[in-house]
Design a protein around this motif. Structure first.
Motif, short mmCIF file in Angstrom:
data_model
loop_
_atom_site.label_atom_id
_atom_site.label_comp_id
_atom_site.label_asym_id
_atom_site.label_seq_id
_atom_site.Cartn_x
_atom_site.Cartn_y
_atom_site.Cartn_z
N SER A 42 0.82 -1.21 0.00
CA SER A 42 0.00 0.00 0.00
C SER A 42 0.85 1.26 0.00
O SER A 42 0.57 2.21 -0.73
N VAL A 43 1.91 1.29 0.80
CA VAL A 43 2.73 2.50 0.89
C VAL A 43 3.57 2.72 -0.36
O VAL A 43 4.09 3.82 -0.58
N LEU A 44 3.71 1.70 -1.20
CA LEU A 44 4.48 1.85 -2.43
C LEU A 44 3.66 2.38 -3.59
O LEU A 44 4.16 2.47 -4.71
N ALA A 45 2.41 2.76 -3.34
CA ALA A 45 1.60 3.41 -4.37
C ALA A 45 2.27 4.72 -4.79
O ALA A 45 3.02 5.31 -4.01
N PRO A 46 2.03 5.18 -6.01
CA PRO A 46 2.66 6.43 -6.46
C PRO A 46 2.31 7.62 -5.58
O PRO A 46 1.32 7.59 -4.84
N ALA A 47 3.09 8.67 -5.68
CA ALA A 47 2.88 9.87 -4.87
C ALA A 47 1.53 10.49 -5.18
O ALA A 47 1.08 10.50 -6.33
N GLY A 48 0.87 10.98 -4.13
CA GLY A 48 -0.37 11.71 -4.31
C GLY A 48 -0.10 13.11 -4.83
O GLY A 48 1.05 13.53 -5.01
N LEU A 49 -1.17 13.85 -5.06
CA LEU A 49 -1.04 15.16 -5.68
C LEU A 49 -0.29 16.16 -4.81
O LEU A 49 0.23 17.14 -5.29
N VAL A 50 -0.27 15.94 -3.49
CA VAL A 50 0.40 16.89 -2.59
C VAL A 50 1.57 16.23 -1.87
O VAL A 50 2.00 16.70 -0.82
N GLU A 51 2.10 15.16 -2.42
CA GLU A 51 3.24 14.47 -1.82
C GLU A 51 4.48 14.68 -2.69
O GLU A 51 4.59 14.09 -3.76
N PRO A 52 5.41 15.53 -2.27
CA PRO A 52 6.55 15.88 -3.12
C PRO A 52 7.67 14.86 -3.12
O PRO A 52 8.57 14.94 -3.95
N ARG A 53 7.67 13.91 -2.17
CA ARG A 53 8.80 12.99 -2.04
C ARG A 53 8.68 11.81 -2.98
O ARG A 53 7.61 11.53 -3.54
N ALA A 54 9.78 11.11 -3.15
CA ALA A 54 9.83 9.91 -3.98
C ALA A 54 10.09 8.70 -3.09
O ALA A 54 10.44 8.83 -1.92
N HIS A 55 9.93 7.52 -3.65
CA HIS A 55 10.24 6.29 -2.92
C HIS A 55 11.76 6.06 -2.95
O HIS A 55 12.43 6.44 -3.90
N PRO A 56 12.31 5.47 -1.89
CA PRO A 56 11.65 4.84 -0.75
C PRO A 56 11.30 5.77 0.40
O PRO A 56 10.59 5.40 1.31
N GLY A 57 11.81 7.03 0.36
CA GLY A 57 11.53 7.94 1.46
C GLY A 57 10.05 8.19 1.65
O GLY A 57 9.56 8.27 2.79
#
Length: 584
Positions: free
Chosen positions: A227-242
């Motif tokens: 679930s947490v590995l879903a792509p960034a939401g519209l207001v989430e500036p960070r990338a994975h894995p952070g």
């Protein structure tokens, strides 16, 4: 001088002697937990061997450049720096590595002190690699008052004193660095980071997430990591894995406040800042599932939807030969009012979580080449009244996960098409303000009426779709657009005219939508199938497609409701058209 001679000096007067990882000095559990947790660090080691070797090789040159690790926040820049450090420590006769981490509000003063110390030694210190993690933060590049003195110190130390630097920087701040100190920016040997492969991401996030959960006295439930590995939401500036670790940390907090000992998927998805797409990298929808979701909002174009979904689903699963390119570039070709724009809007809802993720450009407004170019990427920042408001680049930077709809593309000037060739092929576009937008997470849709006349063997009458030739339509499209543009389009999706059954279904749906809007005002409207049939026939125009149905309802039904003295009415079809009849 041997190693025994070096060690005492480092233990006494060396300002770097007690230098540790930035995260070890200022822990941020979710932001960079890979460097905080030993178990996660072991799992993360070796994830980017090619990049680590390239960086180490550059640092071992006789005249090494300033090496810059470039990437989004959370993508693992610090971990790569540590990986390079470990790689160098495993070799013989290599530079020492020291981390610069200022602990005051005057980092330029601290840097000057450290540079003076390096230059005051007997020569072996000149082989030191000075690591500046998050250079953009240290130099305040994201503010109106960047530390130009610190940047000048780095440039002088490199060019004049041959000090070796390894830095990391947010990719969004590279252009800002060029504005503030062009010479330093041009000196960088850039190593750009993309997200790890999903298998590596999952392994890293699993290890680090379990470490976080263990410290909090909770356990990670089934499905949390996916679930947490879903792509960034519209207001989430960070990338994975952070980003994934941020989400786990937030979910742990929700579980603890509820006094639960297990973190569930529900704790992850409760985050109000997330806009989780139905199609994600953790569990991407199959082509059939995606097509089914798209059909819920678009009727009568099953073949077009199946073709579109079949080409789009693999990209959302991470199956792209070139990750920097858009998820797909599609040309929707067909008559007006048959669902082309609606399918783009439905894709934004299904694939990106919201219709707000649709960026629509009416390309008929870009018919003038010079004016159209300014509207797309703006004038140079030095021009009077130059602004980034409304530019395509600005909108994509603000919403990188979106559907970019280029409506009626053939009506735009061919002079601006080269801009889109760059977008389609390289996935990047820079504007007059030197902002660079990445289109790697966008889906690009061009709509066009090209080929409609050539494809239609019968264009008059109710439901005149049986004689449409998609082959002739595609031939006309290919003749109209240049080969260099066609070669960059993932697929041309033909949309045929609507059938009689589809028109009746759309008439029923539009009438139902109108009735629900009236119900919100207190009206109760009833009707029989005769009204649906009448609207389907009277409201269909091959030139306008389903849009004419909406106009027919507004023209024929709305006035009847407005004139009725009752709030509960029934509409039937009389000899002259729809009429209101008494109810009850």
């Amino acid at each position: 001088m041997d190693e025994n001679d070096i060690t005492p000096a480092r233990q006494s007067n060396d300002p770097f002697a007690d230098c540790t990882s930035p995260l070890e000095q200022n822990p941020e559990p979710a932001a960079e937990v890979i460097d905080l947790a030993q178990a996660a660090r072991r799992r993360a080691a070796g994830r980017r061997p090619a990049e680590a070797k390239e960086i180490a090789g550059q640092l071992l040159r006789v005249t090494p450049p300033i090496v810059a690790v470039v990437g989004k926040p959370g993508i693992g820049r610090t971990s790569l720096l540590r990986e390079v450090e470990s790689l160098l420590l495993g070799l013989k006769d290599v530079p020492l590595v020291s981390w610069f981490r200022p602990d005051t509000d005057r980092p330029s003063d601290e840097l000057q002190r450290d540079l003076d110390f390096l230059n005051s030694t007997d020569g072996w210190r000149a082989r030191e690699v000075l690591v500046i993690d998050d250079l953009d933060t240290v130099a305040r590049l994201g503010t109106r008052g960047p530390d130009v003195i610190l940047l000048e110190q780095i440039s002088l130390a490199h060019h004049r004193d041959r000090i070796c630097f390894l830095v990391s920087i947010d990719e969004k701040q590279l252009e800002r660095l060029a504005d503030v100190h062009e010479e330093l920016a041009s000196s960088l040997h850039k190593i750009r980071l993309s997200e790890l492969a999903m298998s590596d991401l999952r392994s890293v996030v699993m290890a680090a997430g379990e470490t976080l959960a263990s410290r909090a006295g909770v356990a990670l439930g089934a499905g949390v990591v996916d679930s947490v590995l879903a792509p960034a939401g519209l207001v989430e500036p960070r990338a994975h894995p952070g980003l994934a670790l941020d989400r786990i940390d937030a979910a742990i907090g929700r579980a603890r406040i509820q006094r639960q000992t297990s973190v569930t998927v529900g704790h992850v998805q409760a985050d109000p800042t997330r806009s989780v797409a139905l199609v994600d990298r953790a569990r991407s929808a199959t082509a059939d599932e995606l097509a089914q979701q798209l059909r819920e909002g678009v009727r009568g174009q099953d073949l077009a939807i199946e073709t579109f979904a079949g080409r789009l689903a693999p990209a959302f699963a991470g199956l792209k030969l070139r990750p920097e390119r858009p998820q797909g570039v599609f040309l929707f070709a067909g008559p007006s009012g048959v669902g082309k724009t609606e399918l783009a809007r439905q894709t934004a809802q299904v694939a990106y979580g919201s219709t707000d993720a649709l960026i629509r450009l009416d390309m008929s407004e870009y018919g003038n080449g010079q004016d159209g170019r300014v509207k797309l990427i703006g004038a140079h920042r030095s021009w009077k009244n130059s602004s980034t408001d409304g530019l395509l680049t600005t909108r994509v930077i603000a919403n990188p996960r979106s559907v970019v709809l280029l409506d009626e593309f053939e009506k735009s000037s061919p002079e601006i098409w080269p801009l889109f060739l760059q977008v389609f092929d390289e996935g990047r576009l820079s504007d007059g303000w030197d902002q660079t937008a990445s289109f790697a997470e966008t889906t690009i849709v061009l709509t066009s009426n090209l080929g409609v006349r050539e494809g239609a063997t019968r264009t008059a009458g109710f439901g005149a779709g049986g004689g449409f030739s998609t082959g002739k339509q595609l031939d006309a499209v290919t003749r109209a657009l240049p080969p260099e543009l066609m070669n960059r389009i993932t697929a041309v999706i033909p949309f045929a005219p609507l059938t009689e059954d589809t028109i009746r279904e759309l008439a029923h749906l539009e009438l139902g939508r109108a009735a629900r809007r009236f119900a919100e005002k207190g009206w109760l409207i009833e009707w029989d199938d005769d009204l649906t049939e009448w609207l389907a026939r009277a409201g269909y125009d091959p030139a306008y497609g389903a849009r004419h149905l909406q106009r027919a309802i507004e023209r024929e039904v709305f006035p009847l409701v407005a004139r009725s003295p009752r709030i509960t009415i029934r509409i039937e079809v009389g000899p002259g058209g729809p009429v209101v009849t008494p109810t009850g």
